[in-house]
Motif scaffolding. Structure first.
Motif, short mmCIF file in Angstrom:
data_model
loop_
_atom_site.label_atom_id
_atom_site.label_comp_id
_atom_site.label_asym_id
_atom_site.label_seq_id
_atom_site.Cartn_x
_atom_site.Cartn_y
_atom_site.Cartn_z
N LYS A 1 40.92 30.56 46.07
CA LYS A 1 41.21 29.13 46.25
C LYS A 1 40.85 28.33 45.01
O LYS A 1 41.59 27.42 44.60
CB LYS A 1 40.44 28.60 47.47
N ALA A 2 39.70 28.66 44.40
CA ALA A 2 39.23 27.94 43.22
C ALA A 2 39.90 28.41 41.93
O ALA A 2 39.63 27.87 40.86
CB ALA A 2 37.72 28.07 43.08
N LYS A 3 40.73 29.46 42.05
CA LYS A 3 41.45 30.02 40.89
C LYS A 3 40.48 30.49 39.80
O LYS A 3 40.68 30.25 38.61
CB LYS A 3 42.45 29.02 40.33
N LEU A 4 39.43 31.18 40.24
CA LEU A 4 38.43 31.71 39.32
C LEU A 4 38.49 33.22 39.28
O LEU A 4 38.68 33.87 40.33
CB LEU A 4 37.02 31.28 39.77
N THR B 1 37.95 44.67 53.06
CA THR B 1 37.57 44.27 51.71
C THR B 1 38.56 44.81 50.68
O THR B 1 38.97 44.10 49.76
CB THR B 1 36.14 44.76 51.38
N MET B 2 38.95 46.06 50.83
CA MET B 2 39.95 46.63 49.93
C MET B 2 41.27 45.87 50.01
O MET B 2 41.88 45.55 48.98
CB MET B 2 40.18 48.11 50.25
N LYS B 3 41.72 45.57 51.22
CA LYS B 3 42.98 44.83 51.38
C LYS B 3 42.91 43.46 50.70
O LYS B 3 43.86 43.03 50.05
CB LYS B 3 43.31 44.67 52.88
N THR B 4 41.76 42.81 50.87
CA THR B 4 41.59 41.48 50.27
C THR B 4 41.68 41.53 48.76
O THR B 4 42.39 40.72 48.13
CB THR B 4 40.24 40.88 50.70
N ILE B 5 40.98 42.48 48.14
CA ILE B 5 40.96 42.56 46.67
C ILE B 5 42.31 43.03 46.13
O ILE B 5 42.80 42.50 45.12
CB ILE B 5 39.82 43.48 46.20
N LEU B 6 42.92 44.00 46.78
CA LEU B 6 44.20 44.51 46.29
C LEU B 6 45.26 43.42 46.26
O LEU B 6 46.13 43.40 45.38
CB LEU B 6 44.66 45.68 47.15
N ASN B 7 45.21 42.50 47.21
CA ASN B 7 46.24 41.46 47.30
C ASN B 7 45.76 40.10 46.79
O ASN B 7 46.43 39.09 47.00
CB ASN B 7 46.70 41.32 48.76
N LEU B 8 44.63 40.08 46.12
CA LEU B 8 44.02 38.83 45.69
C LEU B 8 44.83 38.13 44.60
O LEU B 8 45.26 38.76 43.63
CB LEU B 8 42.61 39.11 45.17
N LYS B 9 45.00 36.84 44.75
CA LYS B 9 45.76 36.06 43.77
C LYS B 9 44.82 35.43 42.74
O LYS B 9 44.89 34.23 42.46
CB LYS B 9 46.59 35.01 44.47
N THR B 10 43.96 36.24 42.19
CA THR B 10 43.17 35.85 41.03
C THR B 10 42.78 37.13 40.30
O THR B 10 42.87 38.23 40.86
CB THR B 10 41.93 35.00 41.42
#
Length: 575
Positions: A406-409, A438-447
């Motif tokens: 969300k913070a684009k960091l 956790t893996m799903k979150t990081i793999l698809n993370l928009k940062t």
């Protein structure tokens, strides 16, 4: 503090301090100039007196005359409530508070940082929220979203306004929806008592700061204790921190400094000079003495660096841990809590700044054996569970990873674990599910993400946080399908030197993994291992992080494109 009768809001001088102070045992708690200068915290007994909306505005912005950005017509009793006492209560609230409704909304600056600031005025219906306050807060959220500004809100509230019944109730899903759509950071500050529907929808920010002596819960304890006994410190700020509901507890005098540190990380272009917050390790009891530490202090043959010896260096009891490397950051504001059950100390996470480049840092801390003469003590190892995170830790990490998006960091992971926590508590918490999520979150993370292995990289507990855009390892770190001790017991149960055989028959070293393109680079270490020169090892890690951040901040696209995310995923799907 300014004269409260001065300024745009024309607040009356008469307040509820007199009644409040009579409940305190301290004979020195009275309205004096030294109390005002101390931000209305008694310098004698350290009790917190109520801080009004105008007090907060003056403290955070230095302004005594501020116009609201959202105006709303006065509440009309015939439109909202048929209760016979409502009209009288409304008149009393207006007279007591000096406002036409309970929520102050403003677009202002905290030092150099532009923000949207909202403050619930406790003098208006005891800080209860009705449709007017809900609508004004919803519009403030939209202003923050449309103008790409952080939203900061300060809450003292007994919940929703019962006089206004269903119209108040419907504000909860309304605000929950608007906050879910907010694409800018939301910082929520709890001051005094926060209960009921306010705690459900309005205060649930990305970062929640609880002022000292605040009360935070859903149902008031006076109602609960009619049915069942309540424990000590029930709904206190200490319990809220321990149970993962808030990120931190702050003294009133420190809140502005904390906000500036956070805003410097979220908006480094408008950097404000302030006292820099650094990571403060918790006080940990020394723990039990290790009766037989000969295995811990095993000497390593530095002349022959096979996988077994590298394994020994990676696990060395003096090897620097995550906390050592947190020293490299100019600022570090720790964020705590999974918002469900606790904090989980094994994973340390927070907002950081290095060379005025902001980032989120998430690290696994395994602790060290504490040396006293020839003796070793296990306090840190037990506190940090020897670097084996459980379900609470992964939930916390996931929450903060989503905040980074969300913070684009960018997110930098500092990893050192033989694997996830292995015990009944972890299994009851469904550790397998938490690792998967956790893996799903990081793999698809928009940062952008960078994972650095500083020692051990074992099993799913490691890879759940290591599936990043860039994976780096220290020279003498290792990564494997499981802790080598487990691998040895399963694959070589009858061999005398099973651990050595298991290590040397595996491709676990940084060089082997780089040659196979499983990682992207190796970070140098002092010859023989980081434990021989901690300061030099810290310099190498600092240089590597600065280089990676420089690359990220020079990219044409500040957040990963769909192709970038697919490239991150392909590293693993191609194997």
């Amino acid at each position: 503090m300014p004269d409260r009768s001065i300024g745009y809001f024309k607040l009356p001088i008469k307040h509820y301090y007199d009644k409040y102070l009579k409940s305190k045992e301290c004979p020195n708690c009275h309205r004096t100039s030294d109390l005002a200068e101390n931000l209305k915290v008694c310098p004698h007994c350290n009790c917190y007196l109520p801080f009004t909306a105008m007090d907060w505005i003056y403290y955070l912005t230095g302004k005594i005359s501020v116009k609201q950005i959202i105006h709303h017509k006065e509440i009309k009793d015939e439109l909202h409530s048929k209760h016979p006492r409502f009209k009288k209560k409304l008149h009393e609230s207006k007279k007591k508070s000096g406002f036409k409704d309970g929520l102050i909304t403003m677009r202002t600056n905290i030092d150099y940082h532009p923000v949207v600031l909202t403050i619930l005025n406790f003098d208006f219906f005891n800080g209860t929220i009705g449709p007017v306050e809900g609508e004004k807060f919803a519009r403030a959220i939209q202003i923050a979203k449309n103008n790409k500004l952080p939203l900061i809100s300060i809450w003292t509230s007994y919940g929703m306004n019962m006089y206004l019944d269903i119209e108040s109730l419907y504000q909860m899903p309304k605000i929950t929806y608007y906050l879910s759509e907010l694409n800018m950071p939301y910082i929520s500050i709890l001051s005094g008592t926060v209960l009921g529907g306010t705690s459900v929808s309005f205060v649930q920010g990305d970062i929640i700061i609880a002022e000292k002596e605040s009360i935070f819960g859903f149902t008031g304890k006076n109602i609960i204790k009619k049915s069942i006994p309540i424990p000590d410190k029930f709904q206190t700020e200490e319990e809220a921190l321990k149970s993962g509901k808030v990120d931190m507890i702050a003294e009133r005098k420190d809140i502005k400094t904390i906000l500036l540190n956070i805003l410097n990380c979220l908006d480094s272009k408008n950097y404000s000079e302030c006292q820099k917050i650094k990571f403060q390790p918790p006080d940990i009891a020394i723990g039990a003495k290790i009766s037989n530490h000969s295995a811990i202090k095993t000497e390593i043959n530095n002349n022959y660096m096979n996988a077994f010896n590298i394994l020994g260096i990676a696990k060395h009891y003096k090897r620097p841990t995550c906390i050592d490397y947190l020293k490299i950051f100019d600022q570090f504001v720790e964020l705590k809590g999974d918002r469900i059950s606790g904090d989980g100390p094994t994973i340390i996470a927070g907002l950081a700044l290095i060379d005025k480049k902001p980032l989120i840092v998430i690290g696994i801390e395994k602790g060290k054996f504490i040396e006293k003469g020839d003796a070793l003590f296990s306090g840190q190892k037990i506190f940090y569970n020897n670097g084996m995170p459980g379900p609470t830790e992964y939930r916390k990490a996931r929450r903060i990873i989503r905040f980074a998006e969300k913070a684009k960091l960018p997110v930098v992971f500092i990893l050192d674990t033989s694997g996830a926590r292995m015990d009944p508590v972890s299994e009851r918490g469904n550790i397998a599910y938490e690792l998967n999520e956790t893996m799903k979150t990081i793999l698809n993370l928009k940062t952008w993400t960078v994972a650095i292995n500083i020692g051990e990289g074992g099993s799913g507990g490691y890879i759940a946080l290591a599936c990043a855009d860039k994976i780096l390892m220290q020279k003498y770190a290792y990564a494997a399908i499981a802790a080598c001790e487990a691998k040895a017991s399963i694959l070589y149960p009858d061999e005398k030197n099973s651990l050595e055989i298991a290590a040397n028959n595996s491709e676990i070293t940084s060089k082997q993994l780089l040659d196979k393109h499983y990682i992207d680079g190796i970070i140098n270490e002092p010859e023989g291992g980081a434990h021989l020169d901690t300061e030099k090892a810290i310099e190498y890690i600092e240089e590597a992080i600065k280089q990676e951040l420089e690359k990220i901040y020079n990219l044409p696209n500040k957040i990963p494109t769909t192709q970038d995310i697919q490239k991150r995923i392909k590293r693993f799907t191609a194997v």
